[in-house]
Design a protein around this motif. Structure first.
Motif, mmCIF file in Angstrom:
data_model
loop_
_atom_site.group_PDB
_atom_site.id
_atom_site.type_symbol
_atom_site.label_atom_id
_atom_site.label_comp_id
_atom_site.label_asym_id
_atom_site.label_seq_id
_atom_site.Cartn_x
_atom_site.Cartn_y
_atom_site.Cartn_z
ATOM 1 N N ASP A 80 0.825 -1.205 0.000
ATOM 2 C CA ASP A 80 0.000 0.000 0.000
ATOM 3 C C ASP A 80 0.862 1.259 0.000
ATOM 4 O O ASP A 80 0.499 2.277 -0.604
ATOM 5 N N ALA A 81 1.998 1.207 0.686
ATOM 6 C CA ALA A 81 2.892 2.366 0.712
ATOM 7 C C ALA A 81 3.391 2.704 -0.692
ATOM 8 O O ALA A 81 3.513 3.887 -1.044
ATOM 9 N N ALA A 82 3.665 1.674 -1.496
ATOM 10 C CA ALA A 82 4.121 1.910 -2.867
ATOM 11 C C ALA A 82 3.030 2.562 -3.698
ATOM 12 O O ALA A 82 3.277 3.525 -4.436
ATOM 13 N N THR A 83 1.817 2.041 -3.590
ATOM 14 C CA THR A 83 0.691 2.633 -4.324
ATOM 15 C C THR A 83 0.495 4.085 -3.925
ATOM 16 O O THR A 83 0.353 4.975 -4.777
ATOM 17 N N ASN A 84 0.488 4.346 -2.617
ATOM 18 C CA ASN A 84 0.290 5.711 -2.131
ATOM 19 C C ASN A 84 1.391 6.644 -2.625
ATOM 20 O O ASN A 84 1.131 7.788 -3.013
ATOM 21 N N ALA A 85 2.629 6.153 -2.599
ATOM 22 C CA ALA A 85 3.756 6.994 -3.011
ATOM 23 C C ALA A 85 3.640 7.399 -4.475
ATOM 24 O O ALA A 85 3.918 8.547 -4.841
ATOM 25 N N LEU A 86 3.239 6.463 -5.324
ATOM 26 C CA LEU A 86 3.081 6.768 -6.746
ATOM 27 C C LEU A 86 1.969 7.793 -6.950
ATOM 28 O O LEU A 86 2.137 8.793 -7.663
ATOM 29 N N LEU A 87 0.826 7.562 -6.321
ATOM 30 C CA LEU A 87 -0.318 8.460 -6.511
ATOM 31 C C LEU A 87 -0.042 9.849 -5.929
ATOM 32 O O LEU A 87 -0.389 10.872 -6.539
ATOM 33 N N GLU A 88 0.591 9.893 -4.775
ATOM 34 C CA GLU A 88 0.884 11.188 -4.151
ATOM 35 C C GLU A 88 1.913 11.965 -4.960
ATOM 36 O O GLU A 88 1.820 13.194 -5.076
ATOM 37 N N TRP A 89 2.895 11.278 -5.545
ATOM 38 C CA TRP A 89 3.887 11.947 -6.383
ATOM 39 C C TRP A 89 3.215 12.618 -7.578
ATOM 40 O O TRP A 89 3.596 13.717 -7.984
ATOM 41 N N LEU A 90 2.181 11.970 -8.103
ATOM 42 C CA LEU A 90 1.461 12.516 -9.246
ATOM 43 C C LEU A 90 0.542 13.669 -8.866
ATOM 44 O O LEU A 90 0.150 14.456 -9.731
ATOM 45 N N GLY A 91 0.189 13.782 -7.579
ATOM 46 C CA GLY A 91 -0.652 14.887 -7.147
ATOM 47 C C GLY A 91 -1.965 14.491 -6.513
ATOM 48 O O GLY A 91 -2.775 15.359 -6.148
ATOM 49 N N PHE A 92 -2.217 13.195 -6.345
ATOM 50 C CA PHE A 92 -3.434 12.754 -5.667
ATOM 51 C C PHE A 92 -3.252 12.861 -4.147
ATOM 52 O O PHE A 92 -2.136 12.754 -3.628
ATOM 53 N N ARG A 93 -4.354 13.019 -3.448
ATOM 54 C CA ARG A 93 -4.326 13.040 -1.984
ATOM 55 C C ARG A 93 -5.628 12.406 -1.468
ATOM 56 O O ARG A 93 -6.513 12.093 -2.245
ATOM 57 N N ASP A 94 -5.695 12.239 -0.161
ATOM 58 C CA ASP A 94 -6.883 11.636 0.463
ATOM 59 C C ASP A 94 -7.234 10.308 -0.221
ATOM 60 O O ASP A 94 -8.350 10.103 -0.702
ATOM 61 N N ILE A 95 -6.261 9.416 -0.257
ATOM 62 C CA ILE A 95 -6.412 8.137 -0.958
ATOM 63 C C ILE A 95 -7.245 7.178 -0.115
ATOM 64 O O ILE A 95 -6.990 6.984 1.081
ATOM 65 N N ARG A 96 -8.250 6.580 -0.750
ATOM 66 C CA ARG A 96 -9.176 5.688 -0.043
ATOM 67 C C ARG A 96 -9.317 4.376 -0.805
ATOM 68 O O ARG A 96 -9.344 4.359 -2.032
ATOM 69 N N ARG A 97 -9.475 3.304 -0.044
ATOM 70 C CA ARG A 97 -9.619 1.973 -0.627
ATOM 71 C C ARG A 97 -10.968 1.372 -0.247
ATOM 72 O O ARG A 97 -11.363 1.429 0.918
ATOM 73 N N VAL A 98 -11.628 0.771 -1.232
ATOM 74 C CA VAL A 98 -12.924 0.138 -1.013
ATOM 75 C C VAL A 98 -12.899 -1.235 -1.684
ATOM 76 O O VAL A 98 -12.479 -1.350 -2.840
ATOM 77 N N PRO A 99 -13.308 -2.307 -0.986
ATOM 78 C CA PRO A 99 -13.333 -3.632 -1.621
ATOM 79 C C PRO A 99 -14.185 -3.635 -2.883
ATOM 80 O O PRO A 99 -15.273 -3.045 -2.915
ATOM 81 N N ASP A 100 -13.687 -4.268 -3.916
ATOM 82 C CA ASP A 100 -14.432 -4.393 -5.175
ATOM 83 C C ASP A 100 -15.453 -5.515 -5.007
ATOM 84 O O ASP A 100 -15.070 -6.683 -4.841
#
Length: 305
Positions: A80-100
């Motif tokens: 999850d840290a890797a996913t967050n790091a990629l998205l935050e580097w691009l400019g996303f914030r307030d990242i949330r996860r929901v089961p599919d």
């Protein structure tokens, strides 16, 4: 190296599941997907979206199904840290996860905003139809739809370089990427390894890294690689497939790797004389059930299938 530049935006619709090395991208002009080469042309969704796989980068799996068995993931904290790091580097914030609800074991991701501008630099698709690319944020360095000569400085400004420099992804190189660009990415990974280490290379009081690929991991069952140990994602995928077939020991794992036909060369101070076929050439099973690799990821150069 000339690479096709495409300007667009990275999208998180709440129906997508990006991870630390793959995320959805929509060009400003969707027709530019037709310019991307490779063995399988990109097949955009109705919105024009195609998954982009970061060139030279392999992050921990957060939802791998493969051919056999259920969806599995590598240890959550660093995945999850890797996913967050990629998205935050691009400019996303307030990242949330929901089961599919449609796909057990998969989590969809939303964030604020739901899209950010950026660009990709690609040399083509992989066998899964994903666009393999260097990923950039903000304004592109050239005209969209045209090739750009990519040099070291530009590579250092990409998400690919960032993920390796933070130790949140492994370097995984294929022969189509020129040596000079590979070396820039490999250098970033080696810097992350420098004590005390970052991400998967962080060291404990005994000097051991979180990553156990070279040290070895005792494989008792699937939880050994999904919960207990952090290893190279490519090795994780092969082990996951093998265990999903019902094997309870690693006695047949070398033979399984041989049949998987991964072709590669060994680089570094003691290079292989030619191309090797099968990861059994660099993976060993010792002490009845401990699996390890004999070479670091940056010392392997894979042949594209």
């Amino acid at each position: 190296m000339p690479m096709l530049l495409i300007k667009g935006s990275f999208h998180l619709s709440g129906r997508t599941s990006p991870d630390g090395d793959t995320l959805p991208f929509v060009p400003d002009y969707v027709g530019e997907w037709k310019l991307v080469g490779g063995c399988r042309k990109p097949q955009p969704t109705r919105e024009g979206r195609v998954n982009v796989r970061l060139e030279g980068v392999d992050a921990l799996e957060t939802h791998y199904d493969g051919v056999y068995g259920e969806v599995e993931r590598q240890p959550r904290e660093l995945g999850d840290a890797a996913t967050n790091a990629l998205l935050e580097w691009l400019g996303f914030r307030d990242i949330r996860r929901v089961p599919d609800p449609q796909h057990p074991g998969v989590e969809n991701i939303t964030a604020t905003p739901d899209r950010v501008p950026g660009f990709i630099l690609t040399r083509g698709t992989d066998i899964f139809g994903r666009c393999v690319a260097l990923v950039g944020r903000g304004a592109p360095p050239g005209a969209s739809g045209y090739e750009l000569d990519v040099r070291d400085k530009l590579v250092r400004e990409t998400a690919n370089h960032h993920m390796l420099a933070e130790g949140l992804a492994y370097p995984t190189f294929y022969a189509g990427l020129p040596r000079d660009l590979r070396e820039v990415l490999a250098e970033a990974a080696l810097q992350a390894k420098t004590a005390p280490g970052k991400g998967v290379w962080k060291r404990d009081a005994n000097g051991e890294t979180v990553d156990a690929t070279l040290r070895g991991v005792k494989v008792v069952d699937m939880t050994s690689i999904t919960q207990d140990a952090v290893i190279l994602p490519k090795l994780f995928r092969r082990l996951k497939e093998y265990l999903s077939l019902g094997y309870t020991t690693l006695d047949c794992f070398p033979a399984y790797l041989g049949g998987n036909m991964d072709a590669f060369r060994i680089l570094g101070p003691t290079p292989s004389p030619g191309e090797l076929v099968g990861l059994h050439n660099v993976v060993k099973v010792v002490n009845g059930g401990t699996v390890l690799m004999t070479h670091a990821a940056e010392d392997l150069l894979f042949v594209e299938k």
